[in-house]
Design an enzyme around this catalytic site. Structure first.
Site, mmCIF file in Angstrom:
data_model
loop_
_atom_site.group_PDB
_atom_site.id
_atom_site.type_symbol
_atom_site.label_atom_id
_atom_site.label_comp_id
_atom_site.label_asym_id
_atom_site.label_seq_id
_atom_site.Cartn_x
_atom_site.Cartn_y
_atom_site.Cartn_z
ATOM 1 N N ASP A 30 0.868 -1.188 0.000
ATOM 2 C CA ASP A 30 0.000 0.000 0.000
ATOM 3 C C ASP A 30 0.898 1.230 0.000
ATOM 4 O O ASP A 30 2.130 1.115 -0.029
ATOM 5 C CB ASP A 30 -0.958 -0.003 1.193
ATOM 6 C CG ASP A 30 -2.290 0.662 0.841
ATOM 7 O OD1 ASP A 30 -2.263 1.808 0.333
ATOM 8 O OD2 ASP A 30 -3.357 0.056 1.054
ATOM 9 N N VAL A 87 -6.751 -1.654 -6.192
ATOM 10 C CA VAL A 87 -6.789 -0.261 -5.754
ATOM 11 C C VAL A 87 -8.078 0.393 -6.234
ATOM 12 O O VAL A 87 -8.956 -0.246 -6.812
ATOM 13 C CB VAL A 87 -5.554 0.528 -6.268
ATOM 14 C CG1 VAL A 87 -4.273 -0.084 -5.713
ATOM 15 C CG2 VAL A 87 -5.505 0.566 -7.797
ATOM 16 N N GLU A 89 -11.066 2.379 -8.097
ATOM 17 C CA GLU A 89 -11.549 2.214 -9.472
ATOM 18 C C GLU A 89 -11.281 3.467 -10.307
ATOM 19 O O GLU A 89 -12.194 4.211 -10.681
ATOM 20 C CB GLU A 89 -13.049 1.891 -9.464
ATOM 21 C CG GLU A 89 -13.388 0.489 -9.033
ATOM 22 C CD GLU A 89 -13.072 -0.555 -10.109
ATOM 23 O OE1 GLU A 89 -13.915 -0.802 -10.972
ATOM 24 O OE2 GLU A 89 -11.959 -1.110 -10.067
ATOM 25 N N HIS A 137 -11.885 -10.645 -10.980
ATOM 26 C CA HIS A 137 -12.876 -9.872 -10.237
ATOM 27 C C HIS A 137 -13.382 -10.701 -9.066
ATOM 28 O O HIS A 137 -14.191 -11.615 -9.220
ATOM 29 C CB HIS A 137 -14.034 -9.490 -11.171
ATOM 30 C CG HIS A 137 -15.138 -8.751 -10.496
ATOM 31 N ND1 HIS A 137 -16.415 -8.678 -11.007
ATOM 32 C CD2 HIS A 137 -15.162 -8.036 -9.342
ATOM 33 C CE1 HIS A 137 -17.181 -7.961 -10.212
ATOM 34 N NE2 HIS A 137 -16.437 -7.575 -9.184
#
Length: 376
Positions: A30, A87, A89, A137
């Protein structure tokens, strides 16, 4: 044996958790160390709860946690075979993190995006290895949802696709395979349901009737409160939900209009959401104001102001509950058929599995294509 996860938010932390439980080492990245550590803490919290309930031993907990390596340093990705991007969209953000990862991962590593709507082909074109880019997804919460939608971009190679499917199998999840498009299958499919529900609000149909009819049909929740992870659909609707955040839906609809230009065909739900967010500041559960009003004690009730914005028809002009049920159901069936016609789905079985196990289609109907076969 070892993967990277870009983004330690809810989705990224969930992917890291299920991968580590499956025996895979995970580099969890991150923007700073504190954010990455917070992502690992998600796994620790889940595991400690399971240990307290006697579902797992302390030794196994420590072994799983030892496989998750939180960091802000992309150099730690030097020996991973697959990267999952999870992360925000936003194409720019995704392109940025892919570029950082691509600079350090092995030349044959697969880059997978957890996007729920952005076309994989476009994301792949921002990299130097489009044949190695694929969509994975996941659904939220990752540890509980059994489905993974695997998206093949126009340039995705067979090797990358096989690698992605093997990874899903390692996680003991069920894949469906779809071709690239905006919203893929699941997001546009659930969007058809939500769009129809919101459209009926605009038409003056009683919101309580809309919500209750959905539950009576077998949907887990109504169109105004659905809490699944959904995103934009290609054709004309942007799914709306108090749980997701109406403001995010509003921004997404604006992005879709910008992307599609003259081809954008906004439906009634887009106008409704714009009014809710831009005019009345109703962002959903996150600020206690959406289609529902949310009380501090966790209770909720439909917002009375809906009647002022979209006057409710008299009781004598309200539709029969069966009509409301059919409108929501048939909107989804029509969109599932379009997904076959558009080449998004190549096998009806993928649509049935994806509908039931990904986005809450009434399971007793067997999926949208099974339902169509039954109806005739």
């Amino acid at each position: 044996k070892k993967i990277g996860v870009l983004g330690a938010g809810l989705m990224g932390a969930g992917v890291a958790y299920v991968a580590a439980r499956s025996g895979i080492d995970v580099v969890l990245i991150d923007r700073d160390q504190a954010s990455a550590d917070k992502g690992k803490a998600y796994s620790e919290s889940r595991l400690r709860k399971d240990m307290a309930r006697g579902r797992i031993t302390a030794d196994k907990v420590e072994a799983i946690l030892a496989r998750i390596h939180p960091t802000a340093d992309y150099a730690a990705l030097g020996d991973v075979s697959l990267v999952v991007e999870a992360v925000f969209e936003d194409r720019g953000v995704k392109a940025e993190v892919f570029a950082k990862a691509e600079a350090v991962v092995p030349v044959d590593a697969v880059l997978a995006s957890n996007t729920s709507a952005l076309p994989i082909t476009g994301l792949a074109e921002t990299t130097g290895r489009p044949a190695n880019v694929v969509g994975l997804h996941f659904f939220s919460p990752v540890e509980r949802m059994p489905l993974v939608e695997v998206i093949r971009g126009r340039q995705t190679g067979d090797t990358a696709l096989a690698h992605a499917l093997d990874f899903v199998a390692q996680l003991k999840k069920t894949p469906i395979l779809v071709n690239d498009s905006r919203g893929f299958f699941t997001s546009r499919f659930i969007g058809a349901f939500i769009n129809e529900g919101v459209t009926m609000v605009k038409e003056g149909i009683n919101p309580a009737l809309i919500e209750n009819a959905a539950r009576m049909t077998g949907y887990p929740v109504g169109a105004l409160t659905i809490s699944d992870y959904i995103s934009s659909s290609f054709e004309y609707r942007f799914p709306i939900s108090d749980e997701i955040g109406l403001d995010l839906a509003y921004k997404g609809a604006q992005q879709q209009a910008q992307d599609l230009g003259a081809d954008n065909r906004p439906g009634a739900s887009v106008e409704v959401i714009a009014t809710m967010v831009a005019t009345h500041g109703r962002h959903g559960r996150k600020n206690g104001k959406g289609f529902y009003e949310y009380a501090a004690d966790g209770g909720k009730r439909l917002w009375p102001g809906l009647d002022d914005l979209w006057p409710r028809r008299p009781a004598s002009e309200q539709p029969d509950v069966r009509e409301v049920q059919h409108r929501m159901l048939y909107a989804q069936l029509a969109d599932a058929a379009r997904c076959i016609a558009d080449g998004v789905l190549t096998d009806p079985a993928d649509g049935d599995i994806g509908g039931c196990f990904g986005v809450g289609f009434p399971i007793y109907l067997g999926g949208p294509f099974a339902a169509m076969d039954t109806i005739g």
